[in-house]
Design an enzyme around this catalytic site. Structure first.
Site, mmCIF file in Angstrom:
data_model
loop_
_atom_site.group_PDB
_atom_site.id
_atom_site.type_symbol
_atom_site.label_atom_id
_atom_site.label_comp_id
_atom_site.label_asym_id
_atom_site.label_seq_id
_atom_site.Cartn_x
_atom_site.Cartn_y
_atom_site.Cartn_z
ATOM 1 C CB ALA A 99 -16.562 5.024 -44.540
ATOM 2 N N GLY A 102 -17.171 4.386 -39.152
ATOM 3 C CA GLY A 102 -18.023 3.449 -40.045
ATOM 4 C C GLY A 102 -18.212 2.098 -39.013
ATOM 5 C CD GLU A 111 -21.383 5.921 -38.545
ATOM 6 O OE1 GLU A 111 -20.619 5.424 -39.527
ATOM 7 O OE2 GLU A 111 -22.208 6.607 -38.152
ATOM 8 C CD GLU A 144 -17.045 8.825 -38.337
ATOM 9 O OE1 GLU A 144 -16.305 9.223 -37.298
ATOM 10 O OE2 GLU A 144 -17.497 7.993 -38.867
HETATM 11 N N1 T1G Z 1 -10.175 4.292 -45.967
HETATM 12 C C1 T1G Z 1 -9.177 4.103 -46.878
HETATM 13 N N2 T1G Z 1 -7.858 3.935 -46.568
HETATM 14 C C2 T1G Z 1 -7.452 3.776 -45.329
HETATM 15 C C3 T1G Z 1 -8.385 4.185 -44.380
HETATM 16 C C4 T1G Z 1 -9.916 4.415 -44.605
HETATM 17 N N3 T1G Z 1 -10.724 4.459 -43.576
HETATM 18 N N4 T1G Z 1 -7.656 4.213 -43.050
HETATM 19 C C5 T1G Z 1 -6.403 3.971 -43.418
HETATM 20 N N5 T1G Z 1 -6.056 4.018 -44.850
HETATM 21 C C6 T1G Z 1 -5.116 3.543 -45.550
HETATM 22 C C7 T1G Z 1 -4.052 4.573 -45.324
HETATM 23 O O1 T1G Z 1 -4.117 5.690 -46.347
HETATM 24 C C8 T1G Z 1 -2.781 3.931 -45.356
HETATM 25 O O2 T1G Z 1 -2.498 3.701 -46.863
HETATM 26 C C9 T1G Z 1 -3.067 2.534 -44.829
HETATM 27 O O3 T1G Z 1 -4.690 2.274 -44.879
HETATM 28 C C10 T1G Z 1 -2.466 2.260 -43.384
HETATM 29 O O4 T1G Z 1 -3.107 3.361 -42.767
HETATM 30 C C11 T1G Z 1 -19.971 6.653 -42.849
HETATM 31 C C12 T1G Z 1 -17.983 8.199 -43.302
HETATM 32 C C13 T1G Z 1 -6.671 2.817 -38.654
HETATM 33 C C14 T1G Z 1 -5.528 4.460 -36.912
HETATM 34 O O5 T1G Z 1 -11.025 8.433 -40.276
HETATM 35 O O6 T1G Z 1 -6.916 6.644 -38.358
HETATM 36 O O7 T1G Z 1 -16.482 6.077 -41.371
HETATM 37 O O8 T1G Z 1 -0.497 4.947 -47.220
HETATM 38 O O9 T1G Z 1 -0.718 4.370 -42.455
HETATM 39 O O10 T1G Z 1 -0.723 4.305 -38.804
HETATM 40 O O11 T1G Z 1 -19.201 7.728 -40.627
HETATM 41 O O12 T1G Z 1 -5.240 4.381 -40.706
HETATM 42 O O13 T1G Z 1 -0.269 2.354 -46.894
HETATM 43 O O14 T1G Z 1 -1.187 3.484 -49.006
HETATM 44 O O15 T1G Z 1 -2.747 5.301 -41.315
HETATM 45 O O16 T1G Z 1 -1.132 1.818 -38.486
HETATM 46 C C15 T1G Z 1 -13.176 7.329 -40.517
HETATM 47 C C16 T1G Z 1 -8.874 6.511 -40.506
HETATM 48 C C17 T1G Z 1 -13.579 7.224 -41.949
HETATM 49 C C18 T1G Z 1 -9.916 6.105 -39.719
HETATM 50 C C19 T1G Z 1 -4.291 2.837 -38.416
HETATM 51 N N6 T1G Z 1 -12.288 6.449 -40.118
HETATM 52 N N7 T1G Z 1 -7.599 5.551 -40.349
HETATM 53 O O17 T1G Z 1 -3.048 3.789 -38.670
HETATM 54 O O18 T1G Z 1 -1.758 3.050 -40.665
HETATM 55 S S1 T1G Z 1 -14.976 8.075 -42.496
HETATM 56 C C20 T1G Z 1 -10.992 7.163 -40.160
HETATM 57 C C21 T1G Z 1 -6.780 5.756 -39.340
HETATM 58 C C22 T1G Z 1 -16.487 7.065 -41.813
HETATM 59 C C23 T1G Z 1 -18.980 6.862 -41.512
HETATM 60 C C24 T1G Z 1 -17.714 7.835 -41.950
HETATM 61 C C25 T1G Z 1 -5.737 4.799 -39.298
HETATM 62 C C26 T1G Z 1 -5.183 3.897 -38.131
HETATM 63 P P1 T1G Z 1 -1.119 3.443 -47.530
HETATM 64 P P2 T1G Z 1 -1.996 4.132 -41.796
HETATM 65 P P3 T1G Z 1 -1.635 3.234 -38.991
#
Ligand code: T1G
Length: 694
Positions: free
Chosen positions: A62, A101, A104, A124
């Site tokens: 998400a 997500g 999911e 999450e």
């Molecule tokens: N939402 C918004 N921005 C995100 C994002 C996300 N989920 N994931 C990454 N970014 C932005 C991050 O801030 C950065 O921005 C840029 O993308 C590159 O990321 C209902 C509620 C995929 C392993 O927790 O673990 O789904 O700093 O530097 O090292 O159940 O990003 O460039 O401006 O980290 O190559 C669950 C989070 C959400 C995964 C890539 N998902 N992301 O790593 O790049 S909750 C996560 C990561 C959810 C549902 C629920 C990593 C990555 P900027 P990066 P990277």
């Protein structure tokens, strides 16, 4: 441009998500997938649908930036349910990261194929929430409760191979993911297999090992002490035993509660803070970087060895230097033992350990560091020693190399001035054990060149660290603030608290160890030595009176078997010692300090708000760029509880008006020498602001 598009080719509909950089599932993505799906379902020429994503990754979850804005329909769970309800087979084609997500959504599809190298997981829990778009209900139905609990409560990422063996994936593809996804779709159609819906599976309660839920809760209460979301994940997975609609309703309830929780706000704050600290103000993103292939490290002690491991584990060649051959041999042997330990604990294979060791060589000659791209000094913490090392490096190391000091307190500008190339000098403050601790404080000297900063900031990420840039001052961000924390702990000893009470109060707050036990572990004499180099006006002598007495007595902490506590041979468990209580009493009396009963709340308040007050000064002085940087330092370097978001986020959570009030009350009680509120706190409190907004 729309973030989702749909095309039809040879009877197959392709729904493409294209929302760089990580295809976060924003409102537009949710809406777009639904529209693409409806179009594909209505098209009589379409027999099956493939959901895929452009760019470097499938969907990373998400869009976390939308969390504070409140949910805007269509919700993610609605997208997942609609995919599953589709009357034509829907195949998810995965690559890169399929997280949260994103997973999911994949579980809502009827079939899953992934490129080798795809990483899957439910992170999450690391954001203080649960997979709340039916992930806690679908995954256990697919892989069983035990495996689902493991994935959901740890947040770990698994490889596509593991996902295939667990049954999350139906197929792995080679290089041509989309071609093989199309083949898979045709196979499904040819075999008439049609749609498969995970929500229709009932979990057999008999399949669950007895006591699994309670045992998991108990073990998480220990391994994730203080965190609420791992327990919430167990509750949600347990609800998967209910009929699907009830399970989903329970998941929804838990999700809403978790999303609104202070712990989730704290953990999300850190998610962004840890990424923001890689963006250095006034340093354009395209600033050139120097090539770092070979790293020299001076000093093969615990610190030097740990730093060597951090680089070699990331595939970078390392040369360790010690002047004496036996010290070098001992250092290399220690590194070998540490890798051996990692093999024993199953963290790496013997082959990986051998490969890492193969990248580390030793030398006793500075001349052998001549062609290094980066040299890090990790010698004794004395200015004269450091300057000498830098003078030598200036003579022998090739032009253009970066020269770094691992000092934790000393003036990086003064060290840089010992060379004729101060623009190449930077502080790289690793935390012990350097192969484990995530934090790297990057200290920019007045003359440090922009490309040096940008190189080491990128390098931090390459070696798996979170790099935070700090300006030059005594102790930089972390240790400068720590002085206030240690001071209050020391003063409270004299005022009436026991070492055990202070440690317990801060342990209960969430610190991994209390400040007194930490001092015993680090060695009480280390602090004494550092203070000796300081002007006495810079610290409170009362706060360290007991420390100095103990050092005089040879009670230097764990390493001498006694410090603030006693230790039994071969055991690090602190045992309270009446002899120390007596010393504390004597020191208090000698200073005319009347001992009183001190509450646990007072202990926490004084130690934590001392951090906050100095943190605010550091921010205003520009030593730290952002309050989030300070939080990242404290969580990753000092064990500040992640679920509290760091000291500055904690103060924001308490509210800065209240924080100001608390600090003023402490000033009225203990005087203004240490407790004058930082002007920034006063200003923000009066404006109704927060550190986050500063
Ligand atoms: N939402 C918004 N921005 C995100 C994002 C996300 N989920 N994931 C990454 N970014 C932005 C991050 O801030 C950065 O921005 C840029 O993308 C590159 O990321 C209902 C509620 C995929 C392993 O927790 O673990 O789904 O700093 O530097 O090292 O159940 O990003 O460039 O401006 O980290 O190559 C669950 C989070 C959400 C995964 C890539 N998902 N992301 O790593 O790049 S909750 C996560 C990561 C959810 C549902 C629920 C990593 C990555 P900027 P990066 P990277």
């Amino acid at each position: 441009m729309s973030v989702v598009s749909m095309e039809v080719k040879d009877g197959l509909a392709y729904v493409w998500v294209d929302n760089p950089p990580v295809n976060a599932i924003s409102h537009g993505v949710r809406q777009g997938i639904l529209e693409g799906l409806v179009e594909a379902l209505e098209d009589d020429g379409v027999e099956a649908i493939i959901l895929a994503a452009r760019g470097r990754t499938f969907m990373a979850g998400a869009d976390i930036t939308e969390f504070d804005k409140g949910p805007q329909p269509p919700h993610l769970s609605q997208v997942v349910e609609t995919l599953e309800a589709a009357g034509k087979p829907v195949i998810a084609a995965l690559h890169g990261f399929t997280l949260g997500g994103g997973l999911e959504i994949a579980l809502g599809c009827h079939y899953r194929i992934a490129a080798t190298g795809t990483k899957l997981g439910f992170p999450e829990v690391t954001l203080g929430i649960i997979p709340g778009a039916t992930g806690t209900q679908r995954l256990p139905r697919l892989v069983g409760v035990k495996a689902a609990l493991d994935l959901i409560t740890t947040g770990k990422q698994i490889t596509a191979d593991t996902a295939l063996s667990l049954g999350i994936l139906d197929r792995l593809s080679g290089d041509d993911l989309m071609g093989q996804a199309a083949d898979f779709a045709r196979d499904i159609l040819a075999q008439g297999e049609g749609v498969r819906r995970l929500s229709e599976i009932m979990i057999d309660p008999q399949s669950i090992p007895a006591g699994l839920f309670d045992d998991t809760r108990k073990s998480l209460a220990k391994s994730k002490r203080g965190f609420e979301s791992p327990q919430a994940c167990v509750d949600a997975v347990e609800a998967a035993l209910l009929p699907y609609p009830q399970g989903v309703a329970r998941e929804r309830e838990i999700t809403l509660e978790r999303r609104a929780s202070p712990q989730s706000a704290a953990q999300r704050h850190l998610f962004f803070a840890e990424r923001a600290c890689g963006h250095i103000p006034n340093l354009p993103k395209d600033t050139a970087k120097r090539l770092i292939k070979k790293v020299g490290i001076i000093g093969a002690g615990t610190m030097g060895g740990g730093i060597a491991m951090a680089f070699s584990s990331a595939g970078i060649d390392v040369t360790l230097l010690e002047i004496a051959q036996d010290a070098l041999d001992a250092g290399l042997a220690r590194v070998g033992n540490n890798y051996g330990g990692n093999v024993k604990r199953g963290r790496i294979t013997q082959a990986q350990a051998d490969e890492c060791m193969g990248r580390i060589s030793g030398t006793t000659e500075y001349a052998n560091l001549a062609d290094m791209d980066l040299v890090i000094e990790a010698v004794f913490e004395k200015m004269e020693v450091k300057k000498q090392v830098f003078e030598t490096l200036d003579d022998v190391v090739k032009p253009g190399a970066i020269l770094a000091t691992n000092t934790s307190y000393l003036d990086v500008n003064e060290i840089a001035a010992a060379t004729k190339r101060p623009e190449d000098v930077v502080g790289l403050h690793f935390f012990s054990p350097a192969n484990v601790m995530k934090l790297l404080e990057i200290v920019r000297g007045d003359k440090t060149a922009p490309d040096v900063l940008s190189t080491v900031s990128a390098l931090a990420k390459r070696i798996g660290k979170v790099g935070v840039v700090a300006g030059v001052c005594f102790g930089f961000i972390g240790n400068r603030m720590l002085q206030g924390y240690a001071r209050e702990a020391g003063l409270m000893l004299l005022e009436g608290a026991s070492p055990g009470q202070i440690d317990q109060a801060l342990y209960d707050f969430g610190m991994p160890m209390g400040p007194i036990a930490v001092t015993d572990m680090a060695g009480i004499d280390i602090g004494t030595m550092i203070r000796q180099a300081l002007d006495p006006s810079a610290y409170d002598a009362n706060a360290f009176a007991v420390h100095d007495r103990l050092v005089e007595m040879g009670r230097k902490g764990q390493k001498t078997g006694a410090g603030f506590y006693r230790y039994e041979v071969g055991n690090r468990t602190p045992i309270p010692d009446l002899a120390v209580d007596a010393i504390i009493g004597q020191e208090a009396e000698a200073r005319g300090i009347a001992r009183r009963s001190i509450s646990d709340d007072e202990i926490v308040q004084r130690c934590i708000f001392a951090l906050v007050n100095i943190g605010a000064q550091i921010l205003e002085e520009g030593i730290a760029y952002r309050s989030g940087d300070i939080d990242v330092v404290y969580v990753n370097g000092y064990g500040f509880p992640r679920y509290r978001g760091g000291p500055m986020h904690y103060a924001d959570h308490v509210g800065l008006a209240k924080t100001f009030e608390i600090i003023c009350a402490l000033r009225d009680q203990h005087g203004g020498r240490w407790w004058t509120p930082a002007p920034l706190i006063e200003r923000l409190a009066k404006q109704g602001g927060s550190f986050h907004s500063f």
